[in-house]
Design an enzyme around this catalytic site. Structure first.
Site, PDB file in Angstrom:
ATOM      1  N   HIS A  75      -9.767  -0.674  -6.710  1.00 18.50           N
ATOM      2  CA  HIS A  75      -8.650  -1.619  -6.812  1.00 18.50           C
ATOM      3  C   HIS A  75      -9.129  -3.040  -6.504  1.00 18.50           C
ATOM      4  O   HIS A  75      -9.684  -3.295  -5.448  1.00 18.50           O
ATOM      5  CB  HIS A  75      -7.517  -1.213  -5.860  1.00 18.50           C
ATOM      6  CG  HIS A  75      -6.697  -0.070  -6.391  1.00 18.50           C
ATOM      7  ND1 HIS A  75      -5.357   0.067  -6.161  1.00 18.50           N
ATOM      8  CD2 HIS A  75      -7.040   0.975  -7.181  1.00 18.50           C
ATOM      9  CE1 HIS A  75      -4.912   1.159  -6.773  1.00 18.50           C
ATOM     10  NE2 HIS A  75      -5.915   1.735  -7.390  1.00 18.50           N
ATOM     11  N   PRO A 296      -0.554   1.968  10.330  1.00 19.81           N
ATOM     12  CA  PRO A 296      -1.236   2.110   9.041  1.00 19.81           C
ATOM     13  C   PRO A 296      -1.104   0.923   8.079  1.00 19.81           C
ATOM     14  O   PRO A 296      -1.722   0.916   7.021  1.00 19.81           O
ATOM     15  CB  PRO A 296      -0.577   3.359   8.420  1.00 19.81           C
ATOM     16  CG  PRO A 296       0.700   3.536   9.149  1.00 19.81           C
ATOM     17  CD  PRO A 296       0.548   2.929  10.497  1.00 19.81           C
ATOM     18  N   LYS A 300      -6.430   0.550   8.034  1.00 19.34           N
ATOM     19  CA  LYS A 300      -7.675   0.367   8.794  1.00 19.34           C
ATOM     20  C   LYS A 300      -8.101   1.564   9.651  1.00 19.34           C
ATOM     21  O   LYS A 300      -9.204   1.561  10.200  1.00 19.34           O
ATOM     22  CB  LYS A 300      -7.549  -0.866   9.705  1.00 19.34           C
ATOM     23  CG  LYS A 300      -7.592  -2.184   8.951  1.00 19.34           C
ATOM     24  CD  LYS A 300      -8.981  -2.521   8.485  1.00 19.34           C
ATOM     25  CE  LYS A 300      -9.014  -3.597   7.426  1.00 19.34           C
ATOM     26  NZ  LYS A 300      -9.101  -3.090   6.043  1.00 19.34           N
ATOM     27  N   TYR A 388      -8.606  -7.249   4.482  1.00 16.98           N
ATOM     28  CA  TYR A 388      -8.143  -6.030   3.806  1.00 16.98           C
ATOM     29  C   TYR A 388      -9.324  -5.253   3.205  1.00 16.98           C
ATOM     30  O   TYR A 388      -9.382  -4.035   3.319  1.00 16.98           O
ATOM     31  CB  TYR A 388      -7.115  -6.378   2.715  1.00 16.98           C
ATOM     32  CG  TYR A 388      -6.381  -5.149   2.215  1.00 16.98           C
ATOM     33  CD1 TYR A 388      -5.271  -4.644   2.890  1.00 16.98           C
ATOM     34  CD2 TYR A 388      -6.826  -4.459   1.084  1.00 16.98           C
ATOM     35  CE1 TYR A 388      -4.620  -3.503   2.466  1.00 16.98           C
ATOM     36  CE2 TYR A 388      -6.182  -3.311   0.645  1.00 16.98           C
ATOM     37  CZ  TYR A 388      -5.074  -2.838   1.335  1.00 16.98           C
ATOM     38  OH  TYR A 388      -4.441  -1.701   0.908  1.00 16.98           O
TER      39      TYR A 388
END
Ligand code: RFL
Ligand code: PHB
Length: 393
Positions: A75, A296, A300, A388
């Site tokens: 992604h 969540p 991580k 991220y």
């Protein structure tokens, strides 16, 4: 009592314990994994879905990247929706090329079990009453019960990879550790359904009705979550109620194309931030959820577990290959530095995207403004993206 001898005794056959035993085995370092549950039980737990590049690299190094690279999805971005308005975070563009992999923890664990089996690794399931002993000596050992007998594992080191509720952390004297904790006033209700994912990329949705997340496991398996009050029960949530609530929190066009169907799994997870310092006591080393957990929202948890394993694995190689214990001595400090950064990001994402009951109006305004600023500023979006995709090991 039967006794076996190994170098590293690992408590917990989740992703942390299995990955470490596989990596060590490839370097000729013997280990034994003791898992309380059956293999089927471990594989029935639906958990993480998003893997950082550091994690996928470690899977490849462990020789278990083949199916992940074939079936996992890369992604390049994620979507954050703010009360119905979608904003794409271009992870790849903002980080200079980094991406994440969508591949379920269940599949990661299955691949690791298969690899351990193929190499004749010792993974002992249904091991009851696992207990670590003599942790501050050079000859620590584990005992466990199976089939009505007590067994013993002698080792050089014990790794506590037995998750948040495991026995490892609890076996450290209370005055030798410090625990930091934050419990959030809500949980996530998650469902898995055999439907086409509503979007190619994950959608993190902030709405006045509460947070929602659209995730996926494959093009025929979707994973969705909604923020719920802490005292809600799974029985309170029919599939119909879940889908209606999810739609109400998503942008209209997304809700309109959402494919619904029966849930094949439904569960509620409370949200918590937790860190135990240090991550070592004598010859016991804690790794993964045994030492720290995150809400969540930043994806991580599993990734932080993998970074612990990375440091521990390299420290153990240096010890066994060169007699160099410095990596083991600095393990806790090194691992914690990255753990705390993942804690910060997870806490921040959670704080920014959820509805907090009893939040004063000013706090509410700050939260809205925080998100508005982050979505509007290129510098801020880079910060979000680099966290991220995962900070370097
Ligand atoms: P685990 O997976 O809890 O494995 C520990 C293992 O130890 C066993 N055990 C024992 N064995 C022997 N003796 C005992 N006394 C024992 N006590 C326990 C347990 O049976 C178990 O098999 O810990 P590990 O390996 O450190 O792995 C951590 C991850 O599982 C966890 O961090 C993630 O699942 C968190 N998480 C996510 N992480 C991500 O990186 N990305 C995500 O997208 C993500 N999504 C999630 C998540 C966790 C969730 N829940 C339900 C907590 C989504 C959810 C909903
Ligand atoms: C999941 O797919 O289960 C998932 C994805 C992203 C998160 C949390 C969970 O932040």
């Amino acid at each position: 009592m039967t006794t076996i001898k190994t170098k590293v005794g690992i408590i917990g056959g989740g992703p942390s314990g299995l990955l470490l035993s596989q990596l060590l085995d490839l370097k000729g370092i013997d280990s034994v994994v003791l898992e309380r549950k059956s293999r089927e039980y471990v594989l029935s737990r639906i958990r993480a879905g998003v893997l950082e590049q550091g994690f996928t690299d470690l899977m490849r190094e462990a020789g278990v990247g083949e199916r992940m690279d074939r079936e996992g999805e890369i992604h390049d971005g994620v979507v954050i929706s703010d009360n119905g308005v979608e904003h794409r975070i271009d992870l790849k563009g903002l980080t200079g090329g980094d991406t994440v992999m969508v591949y379920g923890q269940t599949e990661v664990t299955r691949d690791l079990y298969d690899a351990r089996e193929a190499r004749g690794g010792k993974v002992i399931h249904d091991a009851d009453n696992v207990q670590p002993h003599d942790l501050t000596t050079d000859a620590p050992y584990l005992t466990y019960e199976k089939d009505g007998e007590t067994h013993r594992v002698d080792c050089d080191f014990i790794v506590g990879a037995d998750g948040f509720h495991g026995v490892s952390r609890k076996s450290i004297p209370a005055d030798q550790i410090r625990e930091y904790e934050k419990v959030y006033p809500f949980g996530w209700l998650g469902i898995l359904s055999e439907t086409k994912p509503v979007n190619d990329e994950l959608i993190y949705a902030r709405s006045d009705r509460g947070f929602a997340l659209c995730s996926l496991r494959s093009q025929v398996l979707s994973r969705y979550y909604v923020q719920v009050p802490l005292d809600d029960k799974v029985e309170d949530w029919s599939d119909e109620r879940f889908w209606d609530e999810l739609k109400a929190r998503l942008p209209e066009d997304v809700a309109a194309r959402l494919e619904t169907g029966p849930s094949i799994e439904k569960s509620i997870a409370p949200l918590r931030s937790f860190v135990c310092e240090p991550m070592r006591y004598g010859n016991l080393f804690l790794a993964g959820d045994a030492a720290h957990i995150v809400p969540p929202t930043g994806a991580k948890g599993l990734n932080s577990a993998a970074s612990d394993i990375y440091y521990l694995y390299h420290a153990m190689i240096a010890y066994y290959d060169e007699g160099d214990a410095s990596g083991l001595d600095s393990y806790s400090e090194t691992a914690l530095r990255r753990v705390w950064k993942a804690q910060r990001f997870s806490w921040w994402m959670t704080s920014m995207l959820h509805q907090f009951p009893d939040h004063p109006e000013f706090e509410q305004k700050m939260q809205e403004t925080e998100l508005d600023y982050f979505l509007g500023s290129e510098a801020a979006r880079i910060t979000l993206a680099e966290n991220y995709v995962g900070l370097p090991f």
